[in-house]
Write a protein that holds these residues in place. Structure first.
Motif, PDB file in Angstrom:
ATOM      1  N   VAL A  16       8.449 -47.046 -23.007  1.00 13.63           N
ATOM      2  CA  VAL A  16       9.232 -45.881 -22.597  1.00 13.63           C
ATOM      3  C   VAL A  16      10.605 -45.983 -23.239  1.00 13.63           C
ATOM      4  O   VAL A  16      11.199 -47.059 -23.316  1.00 13.63           O
ATOM      5  CB  VAL A  16       9.382 -45.814 -21.055  1.00 13.63           C
ATOM      6  N   LYS A  17      11.087 -44.818 -23.686  1.00 12.64           N
ATOM      7  CA  LYS A  17      12.425 -44.734 -24.257  1.00 12.64           C
ATOM      8  C   LYS A  17      13.103 -43.534 -23.598  1.00 12.64           C
ATOM      9  O   LYS A  17      12.591 -42.420 -23.660  1.00 12.64           O
ATOM     10  CB  LYS A  17      12.328 -44.524 -25.763  1.00 12.64           C
ATOM     11  N   ALA A  18      14.250 -43.763 -22.958  1.00 12.76           N
ATOM     12  CA  ALA A  18      15.043 -42.693 -22.356  1.00 12.76           C
ATOM     13  C   ALA A  18      16.368 -42.627 -23.106  1.00 12.76           C
ATOM     14  O   ALA A  18      17.044 -43.645 -23.280  1.00 12.76           O
ATOM     15  CB  ALA A  18      15.283 -42.956 -20.879  1.00 12.76           C
ATOM     16  N   VAL A  19      16.727 -41.422 -23.572  1.00 17.62           N
ATOM     17  CA  VAL A  19      17.935 -41.240 -24.372  1.00 17.62           C
ATOM     18  C   VAL A  19      18.970 -40.490 -23.537  1.00 17.62           C
ATOM     19  O   VAL A  19      18.674 -39.430 -22.978  1.00 17.62           O
ATOM     20  CB  VAL A  19      17.626 -40.467 -25.672  1.00 17.62           C
ATOM     21  N   PHE A  20      20.185 -41.047 -23.487  1.00 18.27           N
ATOM     22  CA  PHE A  20      21.286 -40.480 -22.718  1.00 18.27           C
ATOM     23  C   PHE A  20      22.466 -40.185 -23.642  1.00 18.27           C
ATOM     24  O   PHE A  20      22.711 -40.908 -24.608  1.00 18.27           O
ATOM     25  CB  PHE A  20      21.765 -41.459 -21.645  1.00 18.27           C
ATOM     26  N   LEU A  21      23.216 -39.150 -23.312  1.00 20.96           N
ATOM     27  CA  LEU A  21      24.444 -38.790 -24.013  1.00 20.96           C
ATOM     28  C   LEU A  21      25.621 -39.192 -23.133  1.00 20.96           C
ATOM     29  O   LEU A  21      25.633 -38.891 -21.932  1.00 20.96           O
ATOM     30  CB  LEU A  21      24.478 -37.275 -24.270  1.00 20.96           C
ATOM     31  N   ILE A  22      26.616 -39.868 -23.716  1.00 18.44           N
ATOM     32  CA  ILE A  22      27.798 -40.284 -22.963  1.00 18.44           C
ATOM     33  C   ILE A  22      28.788 -39.129 -22.887  1.00 18.44           C
ATOM     34  O   ILE A  22      29.207 -38.583 -23.906  1.00 18.44           O
ATOM     35  CB  ILE A  22      28.464 -41.508 -23.597  1.00 18.44           C
ATOM     36  N   GLU A  23      29.132 -38.746 -21.663  1.00 13.83           N
ATOM     37  CA  GLU A  23      30.125 -37.715 -21.394  1.00 13.83           C
ATOM     38  C   GLU A  23      31.115 -38.264 -20.369  1.00 13.83           C
ATOM     39  O   GLU A  23      30.883 -39.313 -19.773  1.00 13.83           O
ATOM     40  CB  GLU A  23      29.453 -36.444 -20.856  1.00 13.83           C
ATOM     41  N   GLN A  24      32.200 -37.535 -20.143  1.00  8.58           N
ATOM     42  CA  GLN A  24      33.222 -37.978 -19.195  1.00  8.58           C
ATOM     43  C   GLN A  24      32.660 -38.185 -17.797  1.00  8.58           C
ATOM     44  O   GLN A  24      33.092 -39.077 -17.077  1.00  8.58           O
ATOM     45  CB  GLN A  24      34.361 -36.966 -19.122  1.00  8.58           C
ATOM     46  N   ASP A  25      31.714 -37.337 -17.408  1.00  9.11           N
ATOM     47  CA  ASP A  25      31.199 -37.401 -16.039  1.00  9.11           C
ATOM     48  C   ASP A  25      29.991 -38.311 -15.881  1.00  9.11           C
ATOM     49  O   ASP A  25      29.428 -38.407 -14.800  1.00  9.11           O
ATOM     50  CB  ASP A  25      30.873 -35.994 -15.522  1.00  9.11           C
ATOM     51  N   GLY A  26      29.575 -38.981 -16.943  1.00 10.55           N
ATOM     52  CA  GLY A  26      28.470 -39.920 -16.813  1.00 10.55           C
ATOM     53  C   GLY A  26      27.483 -39.842 -17.955  1.00 10.55           C
ATOM     54  O   GLY A  26      27.798 -39.395 -19.060  1.00 10.55           O
ATOM     55  N   LEU A  27      26.266 -40.272 -17.663  1.00 14.01           N
ATOM     56  CA  LEU A  27      25.183 -40.305 -18.642  1.00 14.01           C
ATOM     57  C   LEU A  27      24.301 -39.077 -18.456  1.00 14.01           C
ATOM     58  O   LEU A  27      23.738 -38.874 -17.382  1.00 14.01           O
ATOM     59  CB  LEU A  27      24.352 -41.582 -18.461  1.00 14.01           C
ATOM     60  N   HIS A  28      24.160 -38.270 -19.503  1.00 20.55           N
ATOM     61  CA  HIS A  28      23.330 -37.071 -19.459  1.00 20.55           C
ATOM     62  C   HIS A  28      21.971 -37.414 -20.074  1.00 20.55           C
ATOM     63  O   HIS A  28      21.906 -37.798 -21.248  1.00 20.55           O
ATOM     64  CB  HIS A  28      23.980 -35.936 -20.251  1.00 20.55           C
ATOM     65  N   LEU A  29      20.908 -37.278 -19.288  1.00 21.51           N
ATOM     66  CA  LEU A  29      19.570 -37.556 -19.797  1.00 21.51           C
ATOM     67  C   LEU A  29      19.172 -36.450 -20.767  1.00 21.51           C
ATOM     68  O   LEU A  29      19.134 -35.272 -20.401  1.00 21.51           O
ATOM     69  CB  LEU A  29      18.564 -37.639 -18.641  1.00 21.51           C
ATOM     70  N   LEU A  30      18.890 -36.826 -22.012  1.00 21.43           N
ATOM     71  CA  LEU A  30      18.488 -35.855 -23.028  1.00 21.43           C
ATOM     72  C   LEU A  30      16.971 -35.768 -23.163  1.00 21.43           C
ATOM     73  O   LEU A  30      16.410 -34.678 -23.215  1.00 21.43           O
ATOM     74  CB  LEU A  30      19.078 -36.219 -24.393  1.00 21.43           C
ATOM     75  N   GLU A  31      16.328 -36.945 -23.254  1.00 22.79           N
ATOM     76  CA  GLU A  31      14.880 -36.938 -23.426  1.00 22.79           C
ATOM     77  C   GLU A  31      14.284 -38.277 -23.037  1.00 22.79           C
ATOM     78  O   GLU A  31      14.975 -39.289 -22.966  1.00 22.79           O
ATOM     79  CB  GLU A  31      14.487 -36.592 -24.862  1.00 22.79           C
TER      80      GLU A  31
END
Length: 169
Positions: A76-91
Motif C-alpha cells: 500500500v502506498k498513501a500519498v499526502f500533500l503538506i499544507e499549513q493545516d496538516g497532511l492532505h490525502l491525495l491518493e
C-alpha cells in the motif's frame, strides 16, 4: 573642563552604541518577520509524547506512507500533500483490495495491470496517528529521505505525525 568633556564623549559613545545595537536588532527582526514561515514534519511518541523525529519540509511537498497490508499482504502506498493545516490525502495505491482500503465510495479509481489507484479524497489529517507494526515495515518517504517507523519506536507504539511551523531560531 576636560573631565566633563570626556564624560560627555563617553556618554555619547554609549548612546550611539545603544542606538546602533537597537537598529541591528530591529533590522534582524524585520528581515525575519518578512520571511514566509518554515515548517517541519514532526513524529511524536504517542499523543502526549516527545518528538522522536523532525524533518524540515516545505508547503506542497509530498509525503508517501508505504507499507504492506498486514492481513492481505498487498503493498500500500498513501500519498499526502503538506499544507499549513496538516497532511492532505491525495491518493492511495495498492495491488488488490484489503480490509480497510477504499473499494467504492464515490472516489476516483484508476486501474493498471497490477495496481489500483484511488484519488479524489477530501481528507485533511491535522494529526496522522500510526501504530508501529510488529510484522511489516512502514516507511515515510519525503524529499529523498526515508523514515522507517520501526527504527523510531517498538512495534505497537502509537506515533503521531504532524505538520508544524518551525519555532523561531
Amino acid at each position: 573642563m576636560p573631565d566633563n568633556r570626556n564624560k560627555r564623549l563617553l556618554k555619547n559613545k554609549y548612546l550611539w552604541a545603544g542606538f546602533l545595537a537597537g537598529l541591528i536588532i530591529a533590522g534582524a527582526f524585520l528581515i525575519s518577520w518578512g520571511r514566509p514561515p518554515t515548517y517541519y514534519l514532526a513524529l511524536y511518541d504517542g499523543p502526549d509524547g516527545e518528538i522522536v523525529k523532525q524533518v524540515d519540509v516545505e508547503l506542497k511537498d509530498l509525503v508517501t506512507l508505504e507499507y504492506v497490508h498486514s492481513s492481505d499482504g498487498t503493498p500500500v502506498k498513501a500519498v499526502f500533500l503538506i499544507e499549513q493545516d496538516g497532511l492532505h490525502l491525495l491518493e492511495e495505491e495498492y495491488s488488490w483490495y484489503g480490509a480497510g482500503l477504499e473499494f467504492g465510495s464515490g472516489h476516483t479509481f484508476s486501474f493498471s495491470e497490477d495496481r489500483v489507484t484511488v484519488s479524489g479524497y477530501d481528507r485533511v489529517f491535522h494529526e496522522l496517528p500510526l501504530r508501529v507494526a510488529r510484522t511489516v515495515s512502514q516507511e515515510l518517504h519525503l524529499n529523498e529521505k526515508v523514515i522507517s517507523l520501526d527504527n523510531l519506536a517498538p512495534g505497537g507504539t502509537l506515533v503521531i505525525v504532524k505538520v508544524e511551523k518551525s519555532r523561531p531560531k
